[in-house]
Design a protein around this motif. Structure first.
Motif, PDB file in Angstrom:
ATOM      1  N   GLY A 276       0.785  -1.219   0.000  1.00 18.48           N
ATOM      2  CA  GLY A 276       0.000   0.000   0.000  1.00 18.48           C
ATOM      3  C   GLY A 276       0.814   1.264   0.000  1.00 18.48           C
ATOM      4  O   GLY A 276       0.277   2.346  -0.233  1.00 18.48           O
ATOM      5  N   TYR A 457     -13.523   4.589  -0.333  1.00 21.38           N
ATOM      6  CA  TYR A 457     -12.786   4.487   0.927  1.00 21.38           C
ATOM      7  C   TYR A 457     -12.255   5.853   1.368  1.00 21.38           C
ATOM      8  O   TYR A 457     -12.223   6.160   2.557  1.00 21.38           O
ATOM      9  CB  TYR A 457     -11.631   3.495   0.790  1.00 21.38           C
ATOM     10  CG  TYR A 457     -12.064   2.056   0.828  1.00 21.38           C
ATOM     11  CD1 TYR A 457     -12.252   1.412   2.047  1.00 21.38           C
ATOM     12  CD2 TYR A 457     -12.276   1.333  -0.340  1.00 21.38           C
ATOM     13  CE1 TYR A 457     -12.650   0.083   2.089  1.00 21.38           C
ATOM     14  CE2 TYR A 457     -12.666   0.008  -0.297  1.00 21.38           C
ATOM     15  CZ  TYR A 457     -12.858  -0.617   0.916  1.00 21.38           C
ATOM     16  OH  TYR A 457     -13.247  -1.924   0.957  1.00 21.38           O
ATOM     17  N   SER A 496      -3.768   3.408   5.745  1.00 24.53           N
ATOM     18  CA  SER A 496      -2.500   2.893   5.216  1.00 24.53           C
ATOM     19  C   SER A 496      -1.899   1.849   6.148  1.00 24.53           C
ATOM     20  O   SER A 496      -1.263   0.890   5.692  1.00 24.53           O
ATOM     21  CB  SER A 496      -1.513   4.038   4.999  1.00 24.53           C
ATOM     22  OG  SER A 496      -1.226   4.702   6.202  1.00 24.53           O
ATOM     23  N   ARG A 499      -3.813  -1.306   5.507  1.00 22.73           N
ATOM     24  CA  ARG A 499      -3.476  -1.830   4.186  1.00 22.73           C
ATOM     25  C   ARG A 499      -2.116  -2.514   4.191  1.00 22.73           C
ATOM     26  O   ARG A 499      -1.879  -3.442   3.428  1.00 22.73           O
ATOM     27  CB  ARG A 499      -3.510  -0.699   3.157  1.00 22.73           C
ATOM     28  CG  ARG A 499      -3.343  -1.206   1.723  1.00 22.73           C
ATOM     29  CD  ARG A 499      -3.279  -0.070   0.726  1.00 22.73           C
ATOM     30  NE  ARG A 499      -4.548   0.602   0.654  1.00 22.73           N
ATOM     31  CZ  ARG A 499      -4.695   1.917   0.764  1.00 22.73           C
ATOM     32  NH1 ARG A 499      -3.643   2.678   0.960  1.00 22.73           N
ATOM     33  NH2 ARG A 499      -5.871   2.471   0.684  1.00 22.73           N
ATOM     34  N   SER A 500      -1.205  -2.049   5.034  1.00 25.09           N
ATOM     35  CA  SER A 500       0.102  -2.698   5.107  1.00 25.09           C
ATOM     36  C   SER A 500      -0.020  -4.106   5.668  1.00 25.09           C
ATOM     37  O   SER A 500       0.838  -4.949   5.449  1.00 25.09           O
ATOM     38  CB  SER A 500       1.060  -1.872   5.974  1.00 25.09           C
ATOM     39  OG  SER A 500       0.697  -1.930   7.342  1.00 25.09           O
ATOM     40  N   ASN A 502      -3.032  -5.879   5.186  1.00 22.06           N
ATOM     41  CA  ASN A 502      -3.836  -6.571   4.184  1.00 22.06           C
ATOM     42  C   ASN A 502      -4.046  -5.631   3.005  1.00 22.06           C
ATOM     43  O   ASN A 502      -4.839  -4.698   3.092  1.00 22.06           O
ATOM     44  CB  ASN A 502      -5.189  -6.983   4.779  1.00 22.06           C
ATOM     45  CG  ASN A 502      -6.007  -7.822   3.809  1.00 22.06           C
ATOM     46  OD1 ASN A 502      -5.691  -7.912   2.612  1.00 22.06           O
ATOM     47  ND2 ASN A 502      -7.058  -8.440   4.301  1.00 22.06           N
ATOM     48  N   PRO A 503      -3.340  -5.848   1.893  1.00 20.68           N
ATOM     49  CA  PRO A 503      -3.412  -4.912   0.753  1.00 20.68           C
ATOM     50  C   PRO A 503      -4.782  -4.842   0.104  1.00 20.68           C
ATOM     51  O   PRO A 503      -5.028  -3.959  -0.712  1.00 20.68           O
ATOM     52  CB  PRO A 503      -2.365  -5.468  -0.223  1.00 20.68           C
ATOM     53  CG  PRO A 503      -2.215  -6.907   0.148  1.00 20.68           C
ATOM     54  CD  PRO A 503      -2.428  -6.970   1.629  1.00 20.68           C
ATOM     55  N   ASN A 504      -5.700  -5.780   0.458  1.00 16.68           N
ATOM     56  CA  ASN A 504      -7.046  -5.728  -0.094  1.00 16.68           C
ATOM     57  C   ASN A 504      -7.883  -4.626   0.556  1.00 16.68           C
ATOM     58  O   ASN A 504      -8.933  -4.250   0.044  1.00 16.68           O
ATOM     59  CB  ASN A 504      -7.771  -7.070   0.111  1.00 16.68           C
ATOM     60  CG  ASN A 504      -7.029  -8.220  -0.531  1.00 16.68           C
ATOM     61  OD1 ASN A 504      -6.413  -8.055  -1.573  1.00 16.68           O
ATOM     62  ND2 ASN A 504      -7.071  -9.392   0.088  1.00 16.68           N
ATOM     63  N   PHE A 505      -7.423  -4.106   1.701  1.00 12.91           N
ATOM     64  CA  PHE A 505      -8.194  -3.115   2.440  1.00 12.91           C
ATOM     65  C   PHE A 505      -7.989  -1.723   1.872  1.00 12.91           C
ATOM     66  O   PHE A 505      -6.870  -1.329   1.551  1.00 12.91           O
ATOM     67  CB  PHE A 505      -7.784  -3.116   3.919  1.00 12.91           C
ATOM     68  CG  PHE A 505      -8.498  -2.078   4.757  1.00 12.91           C
ATOM     69  CD1 PHE A 505      -9.762  -2.329   5.243  1.00 12.91           C
ATOM     70  CD2 PHE A 505      -7.916  -0.851   5.018  1.00 12.91           C
ATOM     71  CE1 PHE A 505     -10.430  -1.391   5.998  1.00 12.91           C
ATOM     72  CE2 PHE A 505      -8.567   0.102   5.769  1.00 12.91           C
ATOM     73  CZ  PHE A 505      -9.829  -0.166   6.264  1.00 12.91           C
ATOM     74  N   GLY A 506      -9.074  -0.969   1.792  1.00 20.01           N
ATOM     75  CA  GLY A 506      -8.950   0.450   1.444  1.00 20.01           C
ATOM     76  C   GLY A 506      -8.956   0.764  -0.030  1.00 20.01           C
ATOM     77  O   GLY A 506      -8.968   1.938  -0.399  1.00 20.01           O
TER      78      GLY A 506
END
Length: 631
Positions: A276, A457, A496, A499-500, A502-506
């Motif tokens: 992310g 988001y 952020s 996201r670090s 879980n890159p699917n978030f945001g």
């Protein structure tokens, strides 16, 4: 009649008003019937009715900027950015300070020369500032919490030093000179560039906590506050930007080199950006190469791709071209003589004897042009947990290689024995089809580089941060709030940070879009601010009071961060850029933060900024209230 009904002074106002529109069309039609079809007849009559946008001359120019505030903002941005690029002996204003100066000068000239008072709705500047804060939070989120662990106490102390010195200089300076009531509070508000301090000062007047002396009205005290605020605000903003920008250089530090050291320190030695983060999905340097060969050796002819993958696992085949067409790899085709095969492997393996068994190398573009992607995949399959990268070879076939492994936002040492757990993030590179297949086996979704930005988001996160920031608790007449700016930057930090993990978030956020929001948001905020501050500076001019306001305001703005920076590097042993960022947060100067990021070519100065910023915002409001009471 149309001219009488319309306001000539309003720029770009329609020529006709109300029912006059029908009158114009009917008059135009009649004119068309009575006019011979000569060149430009009807057109000439129609255009004869168009009124000038504004009167001619310099006065008309400033009137245009007043009636069209968007033009004022864009002009300030353009000229300010241009001026900010000029440097004298490596010293430059930067785009933010340049925009502020241009805007203030334009608004002051309009007020002094033509009596035009610029006033742009504050909601525009507030929204632009929030865009900047959110974009900045996205940038520094993964480093923020490591920054708290490494130097949280130091950041709080630096913030306290900035606030206390500012209060002492402004309050006692105003009293020593004998300035009238209200000036001290205005100086604190302006030199600290926190407009809300004026609000708590007015509260003290309104609720009777402070009663003006005989012969002085409440309105006069309020005017004193506004005048001191306007003078000290403009000077403090510009000079603080320059001070913060060059503080490391003043003390003999190379800002760029210090920023690189700080980035390494806060990354824990990691070499890849966390999921992310900007630059996460870039290939970078790699020892893996792609080459194409003509199949002529008997050991390869008549063998399927799956059979060859078992025999030569280190040199996977990415593509097969036959007769000028690319074959479907999912059909597990059997190789034939003169097929073109594309392989991807480490350079050492590409130079080995296995490669020589295939046949001569080919430069056919169809075989060689295999796009290599980079993607982050969140491991969601429990059956994968506990296995090493070497054991995951089957799941990572088809030319996919592991570029980095992250656990809880931290990069792990990479090697064949590196074990993979549920919830880890693997950064893979290889052909898109192979990456998608690997992601499916790992129980995740491949997050690829994108040019898009997820607005959903962004809006939700900013909304949550804004609402948290507006929650106010009043204690003894003093309103306490986290602040919308601090709330929104923490929303960006939170997005952020998650996201670090879980890159699917945001949703995807393209770095170019994030960077644009950061730069344009802040400079547009400054442009609006300059339009509204300029007229107040004009009203405060006169007598020797302005000289004292300027001197005390400048001292209150510059001395505190200078001392706090020195304490950060000498007492706490902080990196110069980190100490500068903490002093900037303590000083509540967002434009200055942008200046040091420009100077250091890094955003690492923003790591300590929210900590000292939030802490000193509360202290500044308390101090402003008591400065009014003690007057």
């Amino acid at each position: 009649m149309i001219e009488a009904e319309c306001d000539r002074r309003t720029i770009l106002k329609p020529v006709v008003c109300g029912s006059g529109l029908a009158l114009l069309f009917s008059a135009g039609a009649a004119a068309a019937q009575n006019t011979a079809p000569s060149s430009g007849g009807v057109v000439g009559q129609v255009f004869d009715t168009i009124q000038p946008v504004t009167e001619a001359g310099v006065h008309g120019f400033f009137q245009l900027l007043n009636n069209q505030p968007i033009a004022f903002i864009l002009l300030s941005l353009a000229l300010g950015t241009l001026i900010g690029k000029f440097s004298f002996k490596t010293i430059s204003l930067g785009s933010t300070a340049g925009t502020l100066l241009v805007g203030v000068l334009l608004s002051m000239i309009a007020e002094a020369a033509y009596g035009i008072t610029y006033s742009i709705p504050g909601i525009l500047s507030s929204f632009m500032l929030l865009l900047f804060m959110y974009a900045l939070g996205l940038k520094v989120g993964p480093q923020f919490f490591s920054g708290l662990r490494k130097g949280g106490l130091a950041f709080l102390v630096i913030g306290f030093v900035v606030w206390s010195l500012n209060w002492v200089i402004c309050y006692f300076g105003a009293n020593l000179i004998g300035l009238a009531p209200g000036y001290a509070t205005g100086l604190i508000s302006g030199s600290y560039t926190i407009t809300a301090i004026l609000g708590v000062g007015q509260d003290a007047l309104a609720n009777g906590a402070y009663v003006p002396p005989d012969g002085t009205s409440v309105e006069q005290v309020g005017a004193n506050m506004a005048a001191a605020y306007a003078i000290s605000y403009v000077l403090s903003t510009v000079l603080t930007i320059l001070l913060i920008r060059y503080l490391p250089r003043i003390f003999g530090y190379d800002a760029v080199a210090e920023a690189k050291r700080a980035e390494e320190d806060f990354s824990g030695g990691a070499t890849d950006p966390v999921p992310g983060a900007p630059g996460a999905l870039t290939m970078g340097m790699t020892s893996v190469g792609v080459r194409a060969f003509v199949v002529i050796q008997k050991d390869f002819i008549g063998r399927t791709l799956s059979q060859l993958a078992d025999d030569f696992p280190a040199v996977p085949i990415l593509r097969v071209v036959r007769g000028g067409k690319i074959l479907d790899m999912t059909d597990d085709p059997t190789l034939q003589a003169n097929d073109l095969v594309t392989v991807r492997a480490d350079v050492e393996d590409l130079m080995g004897k296995e490669i020589k068994l295939i046949g001569p190398e080919s430069d056919d573009p169809l075989a060689r042009n295999v796009p290599i992607e980079v993607a982050d995949v969140h491991v969601g399959a429990h059956k994968i947990s506990g296995k090493s990268l070497a054991e995951l070879g089957a799941q990572l076939s088809g030319g996919v290689t592991v570029q980095a492994v992250f656990r809880a936002g931290n990069e792990l040492p990479l090697g064949p024995k590196t074990d993979i757990h549920f919830g880890d993030v693997l950064r893979l590179n290889g052909p898109n089809v192979a990456i998608q297949q690997a992601a499916k086996k790992l129980g995740g979704i491949a997050v690829l580089f994108t040019m898009k930005t997820e607005v959903l988001y962004l809006a939700l996160a900013m909304l949550v941060g804004y609402l948290v920031g507006v929650i106010t608790v009043t204690i003894s007449g003093i309103p306490f709030a986290f602040g919308t700016s601090a709330g929104v930057i923490m929303a960006g930090v939170g997005v952020s940070y998650l996201r670090s993990r879980n890159p699917n978030f945001g949703g995807p956020v393209h770095e170019g879009a994030r960077s644009f929001l950061q730069d344009f948001g802040l400079n547009a905020f400054v442009a609006v601010l300059s339009a509204n501050v300029g007229p107040k500076v004009i009203s405060a001019l006169g007598g020797d009071t302005i000289l004292w306001l300027a001197l005390i305001g400048i001292a209150g703005a510059l001395i505190p961060p200078l001392v706090a920076f020195w304490i950060g590097i000498k007492v706490f042993g902080l990196n110069a850029i980190i100490s500068d960022g903490a002093a900037t947060g303590g000083r509540n100067s967002t434009p200055s933060l942008n200046a040091i990021m420009e100077e250091s070519h890094s955003s690492v100065a923003a790591v300590p900024y929210p900590v000292s910023y939030a802490f000193t915002t509360v202290l500044a409001l308390i101090g402003g209230y008591f400065s009014m009471i003690l007057s």
